[in-house]
Scaffold this motif. Structure first.
Motif, short mmCIF file in Angstrom:
data_model
loop_
_atom_site.label_atom_id
_atom_site.label_comp_id
_atom_site.label_asym_id
_atom_site.label_seq_id
_atom_site.Cartn_x
_atom_site.Cartn_y
_atom_site.Cartn_z
N UNK A 140 -21.85 -15.22 -30.74
CA UNK A 140 -20.76 -14.55 -30.95
C UNK A 140 -19.73 -13.30 -30.39
N UNK A 141 -18.40 -13.65 -30.72
CA UNK A 141 -17.48 -12.51 -30.00
C UNK A 141 -16.85 -11.98 -30.69
N UNK A 142 -17.39 -10.61 -31.40
CA UNK A 142 -17.01 -9.69 -32.28
C UNK A 142 -15.63 -8.74 -31.61
N UNK A 143 -14.70 -8.46 -32.47
CA UNK A 143 -13.13 -7.73 -31.82
C UNK A 143 -13.21 -6.32 -32.45
N UNK A 144 -14.38 -6.10 -32.56
CA UNK A 144 -14.34 -4.83 -33.70
C UNK A 144 -14.22 -3.51 -32.75
N UNK A 145 -14.64 -3.34 -31.16
CA UNK A 145 -13.61 -2.61 -30.82
C UNK A 145 -12.57 -1.75 -30.93
N UNK A 188 -15.00 -13.66 -33.56
CA UNK A 188 -15.50 -13.07 -35.54
C UNK A 188 -14.60 -11.72 -35.64
N UNK A 189 -13.18 -11.39 -36.73
CA UNK A 189 -12.41 -10.69 -36.71
C UNK A 189 -13.62 -9.75 -38.10
N UNK A 190 -12.74 -9.80 -39.72
CA UNK A 190 -13.15 -9.05 -40.70
C UNK A 190 -14.22 -9.20 -41.31
N UNK A 221 -21.22 -9.77 -28.03
CA UNK A 221 -20.59 -9.58 -27.48
C UNK A 221 -19.93 -8.40 -28.60
N UNK A 222 -19.26 -6.84 -27.99
CA UNK A 222 -18.68 -6.51 -28.62
C UNK A 222 -17.43 -5.69 -27.90
N UNK A 223 -16.35 -6.68 -27.17
CA UNK A 223 -15.46 -6.26 -25.89
C UNK A 223 -14.82 -5.17 -26.09
#
Length: 479
Positions: A103-108, A85-87, A60-62
């Protein structure tokens, strides 16, 4: 080492997720936000700790907090574990997955929303890289003081989740000292935090400080109000050769009390570290001739260039006269200072220089750091006389880094090395994690630094905020 730590986290959800939660996430958020395994094939999911990580069931990339809220409500409904997850620059396995998680990546969720030049604050999204925040602060005439080697990759959310430290804790404090408020989404999708911009706010329990350092086990941090500091107009840097540990602590105490701008960095390197990096990295140059018992990188940053430069030079001269310092090199340019810092920042080359290393991030009272280093090295040498042992740290905050490696040793050696260093840490009342968190790697040794009552309180907090154990299960606390 990593297999052992992996087994310790058996509390994670291991059942195969049903297709219902995947379908619900995809239907609610769309394929742009929720990616299936064949759509993110080959993507890295492990952090820098070399801890094994399973692949997520979905990624998931919110793009905003509403997306996080929707995702967490659905995961809560279906009892679906989530790893934020961050960097992925962590060193404790905190962002790695055990199997069966989303996985919840906050890259966006990256970007600076506002800068308040009157109140000296910056409101940012959690996926914003640290270096982006530093550069924006500088462009606005301020400084964001948190700094660490992964600045270009690590994110503000990850810095908050691990309560990052870095090189300037001695003057500005840990990450929690750089934050006025934050916004976060709890396991059930509730949002907490008001993004308030005041320093004084005594309105009951401090949820901000509870979530900082919780390593994603209590909430998903989405936004933060950061404190900005005055940008230094003068930075004085010196490389010092010091004859003994008592002189190291004397130099620290005298610098803190007598330098007009105080001490912004005080990095101490033992000879083993210094010799190793200069021998292995030919681009580094020795700042001083001869050998010394300790090497200190001393930095003072302030607002009065003329007064500071003179006071800094006078201080060094007096320390030389009294024998506290045996020799010193003063940086006469930014290039000189960068050359000094390059020696201290050499651990960035460890993956190439020391494969198979066992690394430690421990802390002690400043009084005990010298003795702790001596005990660790002596006991390690008894067992592994030919090992490479590197010792260095941010002495101003008691943080000691120890790196141990012996060529061709079997994998079973790592736990034995850990037993030695963590044994010293426990007997001397130190902390098994100074700035990298507990994650997976330090689950077994947390009790050396926390009492049973403290661990029980931590479990009670986890149970209250995340009763279904959905957020980063198996990290920080074991069952």
């Amino acid at each position: 080492m990593h297999d052992e730590m992996h087994d310790d986290a058996g509390c994670a959800h291991s059942t195969e997720p049903g297709v219902d939660v995947v379908r619900a996430l995809r239907d609610a958020l769309g394929a742009d936000i929720v990616s299936l395994p064949d759509e993110f094939s080959g993507r890295k999911h492990a952090d820098w700790s070399r801890t094994p990580s399973a692949d997520p069931v979905v990624l998931i990339r919110p793009r905003n907090t509403d997306h996080v809220v929707t995702a967490m409500k659905i995961c809560h409904r279906y009892a679906q574990p989530v790893v934020t997850q961050g960097g992925l620059t962590g060193l404790a396995g905190g962002a790695c997955m055990l199997g069966g998680e989303v996985a919840m990546s906050l890259e966006r969720m990256s970007g600076i929303e506002s800068i308040d030049t009157i109140g000296a604050t910056m409101t940012v999204l959690a996926g914003t890289p640290l270096q982006t925040v530093q550069e924006a602060a500088e462009s606005a005439g301020f400084m964001f003081p948190l700094d660490l080697g992964a600045r270009g990759s690590c994110t503000i959310g990850g810095n908050l989740a691990t309560n990052a430290g870095g090189n300037r804790v001695i003057k500005y404090g840990m990450m929690r000292e750089q934050v006025l408020d934050l916004e976060a989404v709890l396991a059930d999708g509730s949002v907490v935090g008001g993004l308030r911009k005041m320093i004084k706010n005594n309105t009951g329990y401090d949820l901000r400080n509870l979530l900082i350092g919780s390593e994603g086990t209590l909430a998903v941090i989405t936004r933060a109000v950061l404190r900005l500091r005055p940008r230094p107009r003068a930075v004085s840097t010196a490389w010092c050769g010091v004859p003994d540990y008592d002189s190291v602590t004397t130099l620290l105490r005298e610098a803190q009390s007598r330098l007009p701008a105080g001490v912004s960095a005080f990095e101490v390197m033992w000879p083993g570290y210094y010799d190793f990096v200069l021998q292995r990295l030919p681009e580094l140059r020795a700042p001083l001739e001869g050998r010394h018992a300790f090497y200190v990188l001393l930095e003072s940053s302030g607002a009065d260039p003329e007064r500071q430069s003179e006071a800094f030079e006078d201080f060094l001269g007096e320390m030389l006269e009294t024998g506290v310092i045996a020799d010193a090199a003063l940086a006469s340019s930014e290039a000189d200072a960068a050359a000094f810092w390059a020696i201290r920042d050499a651990p960035g080359e460890y993956p190439r220089l020391i494969p198979g290393r066992v690394s430690f991030d421990v802390s002690f009272s400043i009084t005990d750091v010298g003795e702790a280093a001596l005990r660790c090295e002596a006991r390690l040498r008894e067992r592994w006389p030919n090992a490479t042992i590197l010792v260095y740290g941010h002495l101003g905050d008691g943080n000691l880094h120890i790196v141990v490696q012996e060529p061709d040793w079997p994998p079973t050696t790592a736990p034995e090395v850990q037993a030695v260093v963590y044994g010293v840490t426990g007997e001397m009342g130190g902390s098994v994690s100074a700035e990298h968190g507990i994650g997976l790697k330090k689950l077994k040794v947390l009790a050396l630094s926390r009492t049973p009552a403290e661990l029980a309180a931590m479990r009670a907090i986890k149970a209250a905020l995340d009763p279904s154990n959905l957020l980063n299960p198996g990290k920080v606390l074991s069952r």
